[in-house]
Design a protein around this motif. Structure first.
Motif, PDB file in Angstrom:
ATOM      1  N   GLU A 115     -29.125  -2.709   1.054  1.00 35.50           N
ATOM      2  CA  GLU A 115     -29.961  -1.966   2.001  1.00 35.50           C
ATOM      3  C   GLU A 115     -31.384  -2.491   1.921  1.00 35.50           C
ATOM      4  O   GLU A 115     -31.748  -3.221   0.992  1.00 35.50           O
ATOM      5  CB  GLU A 115     -29.955  -0.463   1.670  1.00 35.50           C
ATOM      6  N   GLY A 116     -32.182  -2.107   2.935  1.00 37.91           N
ATOM      7  CA  GLY A 116     -33.615  -2.376   2.902  1.00 37.91           C
ATOM      8  C   GLY A 116     -34.024  -3.753   3.355  1.00 37.91           C
ATOM      9  O   GLY A 116     -35.200  -4.105   3.251  1.00 37.91           O
ATOM     10  N   SER A 117     -33.071  -4.571   3.865  1.00 41.16           N
ATOM     11  CA  SER A 117     -33.418  -5.919   4.292  1.00 41.16           C
ATOM     12  C   SER A 117     -32.895  -6.155   5.697  1.00 41.16           C
ATOM     13  O   SER A 117     -31.738  -5.843   6.011  1.00 41.16           O
ATOM     14  CB  SER A 117     -32.839  -6.962   3.338  1.00 41.16           C
ATOM     15  N   ALA A 118     -33.778  -6.738   6.532  1.00 35.76           N
ATOM     16  CA  ALA A 118     -33.366  -7.089   7.886  1.00 35.76           C
ATOM     17  C   ALA A 118     -32.828  -8.503   7.956  1.00 35.76           C
ATOM     18  O   ALA A 118     -32.299  -8.927   8.980  1.00 35.76           O
ATOM     19  CB  ALA A 118     -34.556  -6.944   8.839  1.00 35.76           C
ATOM     20  N   THR A 119     -32.942  -9.239   6.849  1.00 33.85           N
ATOM     21  CA  THR A 119     -32.542 -10.652   6.821  1.00 33.85           C
ATOM     22  C   THR A 119     -31.207 -10.863   6.123  1.00 33.85           C
ATOM     23  O   THR A 119     -30.386 -11.670   6.543  1.00 33.85           O
ATOM     24  CB  THR A 119     -33.626 -11.493   6.117  1.00 33.85           C
ATOM     25  N   ALA A 120     -30.966 -10.119   5.032  1.00 33.21           N
ATOM     26  CA  ALA A 120     -29.796 -10.354   4.194  1.00 33.21           C
ATOM     27  C   ALA A 120     -28.532  -9.768   4.802  1.00 33.21           C
ATOM     28  O   ALA A 120     -28.566  -8.833   5.608  1.00 33.21           O
ATOM     29  CB  ALA A 120     -30.035  -9.756   2.802  1.00 33.21           C
ATOM     30  N   SER A 121     -27.381 -10.335   4.366  1.00 34.71           N
ATOM     31  CA  SER A 121     -26.072  -9.852   4.792  1.00 34.71           C
ATOM     32  C   SER A 121     -25.571  -8.806   3.808  1.00 34.71           C
ATOM     33  O   SER A 121     -26.013  -8.756   2.653  1.00 34.71           O
ATOM     34  CB  SER A 121     -25.077 -11.016   4.842  1.00 34.71           C
ATOM     35  N   PRO A 122     -24.621  -7.969   4.220  1.00 35.32           N
ATOM     36  CA  PRO A 122     -24.024  -7.016   3.273  1.00 35.32           C
ATOM     37  C   PRO A 122     -23.300  -7.766   2.164  1.00 35.32           C
ATOM     38  O   PRO A 122     -22.658  -8.796   2.414  1.00 35.32           O
ATOM     39  CB  PRO A 122     -23.042  -6.222   4.138  1.00 35.32           C
ATOM     40  N   PRO A 123     -23.420  -7.284   0.918  1.00 44.72           N
ATOM     41  CA  PRO A 123     -22.785  -7.995  -0.212  1.00 44.72           C
ATOM     42  C   PRO A 123     -21.267  -7.830  -0.173  1.00 44.72           C
ATOM     43  O   PRO A 123     -20.743  -6.757  -0.462  1.00 44.72           O
ATOM     44  CB  PRO A 123     -23.403  -7.327  -1.439  1.00 44.72           C
ATOM     45  N   ASP A 124     -20.554  -8.871   0.180  1.00 41.85           N
ATOM     46  CA  ASP A 124     -19.099  -8.824   0.308  1.00 41.85           C
ATOM     47  C   ASP A 124     -18.513 -10.026  -0.431  1.00 41.85           C
ATOM     48  O   ASP A 124     -18.866 -11.174  -0.138  1.00 41.85           O
ATOM     49  CB  ASP A 124     -18.693  -8.833   1.783  1.00 41.85           C
ATOM     50  N   GLY A 125     -17.640  -9.755  -1.402  1.00 44.49           N
ATOM     51  CA  GLY A 125     -16.993 -10.834  -2.131  1.00 44.49           C
ATOM     52  C   GLY A 125     -17.869 -11.496  -3.167  1.00 44.49           C
ATOM     53  O   GLY A 125     -17.640 -12.667  -3.510  1.00 44.49           O
ATOM     54  N   LEU A 126     -18.865 -10.794  -3.702  1.00 44.40           N
ATOM     55  CA  LEU A 126     -19.731 -11.370  -4.727  1.00 44.40           C
ATOM     56  C   LEU A 126     -19.042 -11.309  -6.094  1.00 44.40           C
ATOM     57  O   LEU A 126     -18.226 -10.404  -6.355  1.00 44.40           O
ATOM     58  CB  LEU A 126     -21.069 -10.633  -4.783  1.00 44.40           C
ATOM     59  N   PRO A 127     -19.388 -12.209  -7.005  1.00 43.05           N
ATOM     60  CA  PRO A 127     -18.801 -12.168  -8.346  1.00 43.05           C
ATOM     61  C   PRO A 127     -19.136 -10.872  -9.070  1.00 43.05           C
ATOM     62  O   PRO A 127     -20.222 -10.316  -8.912  1.00 43.05           O
ATOM     63  CB  PRO A 127     -19.433 -13.377  -9.039  1.00 43.05           C
ATOM     64  N   ASP A 128     -18.178 -10.398  -9.883  1.00 42.31           N
ATOM     65  CA  ASP A 128     -18.392  -9.163 -10.628  1.00 42.31           C
ATOM     66  C   ASP A 128     -19.588  -9.290 -11.556  1.00 42.31           C
ATOM     67  O   ASP A 128     -20.345  -8.323 -11.753  1.00 42.31           O
ATOM     68  CB  ASP A 128     -17.137  -8.811 -11.436  1.00 42.31           C
ATOM     69  N   GLU A 129     -19.744 -10.454 -12.142  1.00 46.60           N
ATOM     70  CA  GLU A 129     -20.860 -10.650 -13.077  1.00 46.60           C
ATOM     71  C   GLU A 129     -22.197 -10.409 -12.382  1.00 46.60           C
ATOM     72  O   GLU A 129     -23.109  -9.781 -12.933  1.00 46.60           O
ATOM     73  CB  GLU A 129     -20.799 -12.068 -13.639  1.00 46.60           C
ATOM     74  N   VAL A 130     -22.331 -10.887 -11.142  1.00 43.64           N
ATOM     75  CA  VAL A 130     -23.576 -10.722 -10.386  1.00 43.64           C
ATOM     76  C   VAL A 130     -23.776  -9.257 -10.003  1.00 43.64           C
ATOM     77  O   VAL A 130     -24.869  -8.694 -10.155  1.00 43.64           O
ATOM     78  CB  VAL A 130     -23.552 -11.625  -9.131  1.00 43.64           C
ATOM     79  N   LEU A 131     -22.709  -8.605  -9.521  1.00 42.85           N
ATOM     80  CA  LEU A 131     -22.820  -7.203  -9.113  1.00 42.85           C
ATOM     81  C   LEU A 131     -23.120  -6.301 -10.305  1.00 42.85           C
ATOM     82  O   LEU A 131     -23.904  -5.350 -10.195  1.00 42.85           O
ATOM     83  CB  LEU A 131     -21.526  -6.761  -8.427  1.00 42.85           C
ATOM     84  N   ASN A 132     -22.467  -6.577 -11.452  1.00 37.47           N
ATOM     85  CA  ASN A 132     -22.731  -5.758 -12.637  1.00 37.47           C
ATOM     86  C   ASN A 132     -24.187  -5.920 -13.098  1.00 37.47           C
ATOM     87  O   ASN A 132     -24.818  -4.940 -13.513  1.00 37.47           O
ATOM     88  CB  ASN A 132     -21.776  -6.152 -13.764  1.00 37.47           C
ATOM     89  N   ARG A 133     -24.687  -7.148 -13.045  1.00 37.12           N
ATOM     90  CA  ARG A 133     -26.074  -7.359 -13.445  1.00 37.12           C
ATOM     91  C   ARG A 133     -27.032  -6.612 -12.509  1.00 37.12           C
ATOM     92  O   ARG A 133     -27.996  -5.975 -12.963  1.00 37.12           O
ATOM     93  CB  ARG A 133     -26.397  -8.867 -13.456  1.00 37.12           C
ATOM     94  N   LEU A 134     -26.775  -6.666 -11.214  1.00 38.01           N
ATOM     95  CA  LEU A 134     -27.622  -5.933 -10.272  1.00 38.01           C
ATOM     96  C   LEU A 134     -27.576  -4.435 -10.555  1.00 38.01           C
ATOM     97  O   LEU A 134     -28.611  -3.758 -10.550  1.00 38.01           O
ATOM     98  CB  LEU A 134     -27.156  -6.203  -8.836  1.00 38.01           C
ATOM     99  N   ASN A 135     -26.391  -3.907 -10.840  1.00 33.99           N
ATOM    100  CA  ASN A 135     -26.257  -2.478 -11.124  1.00 33.99           C
ATOM    101  C   ASN A 135     -27.057  -2.094 -12.366  1.00 33.99           C
ATOM    102  O   ASN A 135     -27.736  -1.055 -12.407  1.00 33.99           O
ATOM    103  CB  ASN A 135     -24.780  -2.124 -11.310  1.00 33.99           C
ATOM    104  N   ASP A 136     -26.992  -2.936 -13.424  1.00 34.96           N
ATOM    105  CA  ASP A 136     -27.749  -2.652 -14.647  1.00 34.96           C
ATOM    106  C   ASP A 136     -29.254  -2.693 -14.395  1.00 34.96           C
ATOM    107  O   ASP A 136     -30.011  -1.874 -14.946  1.00 34.96           O
ATOM    108  CB  ASP A 136     -27.373  -3.660 -15.741  1.00 34.96           C
ATOM    109  N   ILE A 137     -29.706  -3.653 -13.564  1.00 30.01           N
ATOM    110  CA  ILE A 137     -31.146  -3.750 -13.265  1.00 30.01           C
ATOM    111  C   ILE A 137     -31.614  -2.525 -12.506  1.00 30.01           C
ATOM    112  O   ILE A 137     -32.663  -1.944 -12.802  1.00 30.01           O
ATOM    113  CB  ILE A 137     -31.438  -5.034 -12.467  1.00 30.01           C
ATOM    114  N   LEU A 138     -30.819  -2.090 -11.525  1.00 30.30           N
ATOM    115  CA  LEU A 138     -31.219  -0.950 -10.710  1.00 30.30           C
ATOM    116  C   LEU A 138     -31.264   0.332 -11.537  1.00 30.30           C
ATOM    117  O   LEU A 138     -32.165   1.166 -11.349  1.00 30.30           O
ATOM    118  CB  LEU A 138     -30.252  -0.774  -9.528  1.00 30.30           C
ATOM    119  N   ARG A 139     -30.308   0.520 -12.442  1.00 28.77           N
ATOM    120  CA  ARG A 139     -30.330   1.715 -13.282  1.00 28.77           C
ATOM    121  C   ARG A 139     -31.475   1.674 -14.276  1.00 28.77           C
ATOM    122  O   ARG A 139     -32.067   2.696 -14.590  1.00 28.77           O
ATOM    123  CB  ARG A 139     -28.997   1.856 -14.028  1.00 28.77           C
ATOM    124  N   GLY A 140     -31.820   0.479 -14.768  1.00 29.69           N
ATOM    125  CA  GLY A 140     -32.972   0.319 -15.647  1.00 29.69           C
ATOM    126  C   GLY A 140     -32.811   0.891 -17.025  1.00 29.69           C
ATOM    127  O   GLY A 140     -33.807   1.048 -17.746  1.00 29.69           O
TER     128      GLY A 140
END
Length: 463
Positions: A115-140
């Motif tokens: 969300e929050g971007s007019a340029t980026a595409s929805p995250p579909d088919g990304l590696p679990d490692e990348v998604l898990n890292r993003l989730n950890d960063i967002l939770r902080g």
């Protein structure tokens, strides 16, 4: 006896942690046998210089907004490492005005965001490692991410602000690109400068919002000021009409009625032609009273001109005060501009007093009102061709200003001087070129120099 050569200096007991600069340079000796190490350092420095150049190009995009800035940050990290994936994210509740709050870039340059971007595409088919890292960063809340992480193909640095972690920057390099401490330093520089640039972008955006709000409020204030000025000018006209109506009712009408009564009393004392003349005088007196009552009603119920200008108000003041057989003119000189309400009110009141005096006392055949706009002041002059004596009026004004009750019938002059003095202005009484009196009021406006322009003179004459 041979003197033994000194050996190498002993290592200090407390060796400080390796600095960022040591990590970038990577050298402890300059011996020629370390040529291979030189080449390795040259390669690292070339990558660092290229990375710093990318960072500088990314951070100058602050004025383009936070999204362009975040995109430039992930692209700089991706280009430096040749990364297959780069993740930038801000922890929930931190820098809440920034958007997008996270961004993912693939090695091909495709951008993803939830969300929050007019340029980026929805995250579909990304590696679990990348998604898990993003989730950890967002939770902080993951302590492991509060310090740099370095492995063979992966590097992570925390994004810090005022000593606390507010997000993270992670990158995964391809198999043929070995990540080293130099890359940690580069990403730490990028992350630190990125957070400063994000704050600047927020401040820049906030400044624009405030500027737009201030401009809108300024427009509203200007519209309100114009409306208040128009209402004030209309009020001056209405009050002047009411004053003249009262004077007509309390003095002129009563005098005419008294004359009619005296005529009626004399009718029984005469006869013949004299009686006929008295009867005619009685009829004329009654007609005059009816006309006066009509004039009074008209003055008390006159409709205001919508949003009258200063010139229109001066013109109507002339028509209110001047007898119908006296010629008047209104002239405007200089570049007209909006005056403050107190200045306008004082000018119009002074004009009314001066016109009333000219109509009652001067026995003039012509009166000219001139309003002159100067860079830092405005002046109003009322000229007549009557029989007034300026020296006598100046003496009367001085006497009235001292509070002499004997000068009560000349309070109009004192009122004009008082209105001007309240605004740090002055009243001048001189001989007019027309032969009578010139009364001039000069008031400061407090404005800066007006734009250069040819004087504009508007004249309106009526009989």
């Amino acid at each position: 006896m041979a003197v033994p050569r000194p050996g190498p200096d002993p290592e200090p007991e407390n060796v400080p942690a390796q600095s960022d600069l040591d990590s970038l340079v990577g050298l402890r000796s300059v011996k020629g046998s370390h040529y291979a190490q030189y080449r390795g350092v040259e390669a690292r420095l070339s990558r660092v210089v290229g990375a710093l150049e990318r960072i500088s190009r990314a951070l100058v995009r602050t004025a383009e907004g936070t999204e362009a800035l975040v995109i430039a940050v992930v692209e700089a990290a991706r280009d430096h490492l040749g990364a297959e994936w780069v993740v930038f994210g801000l922890a929930d509740g931190r820098l809440e005005r920034s958007a997008p709050r996270h961004l993912i870039s693939s090695g091909s340059g495709r951008l993803y965001a939830f969300e929050g971007s007019a340029t980026a595409s929805p995250p579909d088919g990304l590696p679990d490692e990348v998604l898990n890292r993003l989730n950890d960063i967002l939770r902080g809340h993951e302590p492991l991410l509060h310090r740099p992480i370095l492995s063979t193909d992966h590097v992570h640095v925390p994004v810090e602000l005022d000593g606390s972690v507010v997000g993270g920057l992670s990158a995964w390099a391809p198999a043929d690109r070995v990540v080293d401490p130099t890359d940690v330093v580069v990403l730490r520089i990028l992350a630190s400068q990125a957070i400063v640039a994000l704050l600047n972008a927020e401040l820049f955006s906030e400044t624009h919002r405030h500027a737009a709000e201030l401009a809108e409020r300024n427009d509203e204030l200007e519209r309100t000021q114009r409306e208040l000025s128009a209402a004030m000018r209309a009020t001056v006209l209405n009050e002047e009409r009411s004053r003249i109506a009262r004077e007509l009712h309390d003095s002129v009408t009563q005098s005419v009625l008294s004359a009619g009564v005296q005529i009626e009393l004399c009718r029984d004392l005469v006869d013949g032609a004299a009686l006929e003349r008295l009867q005619m005088a009685g009829r004329l007196t009654k007609e005059a009273v009816e006309q006066l009552r009509t004039f009074i009603y008209t003055l008390n119920n006159a409709a205001s001109v919508p949003s009258p200008s200063v010139r229109e108000v001066l013109t109507e003041l002339c028509s209110l005060h001047m007898p119908p057989d006296l010629t008047t003119a209104v002239r405007i000189r200089g570049r007209t501009r909006e005056l403050t309400d107190d200045v306008q009110h004082a000018l119009l009141r002074i004009a009314g007093e001066a016109l009333f005096n000219a109509a009652i006392h001067a026995r003039a055949a012509e009166v000219t009102v001139t309003l002159t706009y100067a860079p830092e002041q405005v002046s109003l002059s009322v000229d007549d061709d009557g029989v007034g004596d300026p020296e006598h009026l100046r003496r009367v004004l001085r006497t009235a200003s001292l509070g002499d009750l004997a000068a009560g019938r000349h309070r109009g002059l004192a009122n004009m001087a008082s209105r001007a003095a309240e605004l740090d202005g002055e009243i001048r009484i001189r001989r007019s070129r027309a032969g009578g009196i010139r009364v001039t009021a000069i008031l400061p406006t407090g404005a800066g120099p007006a734009p250069a322009a040819d004087p504009v003179t508007t004249t309106r004459e009526f009989l």
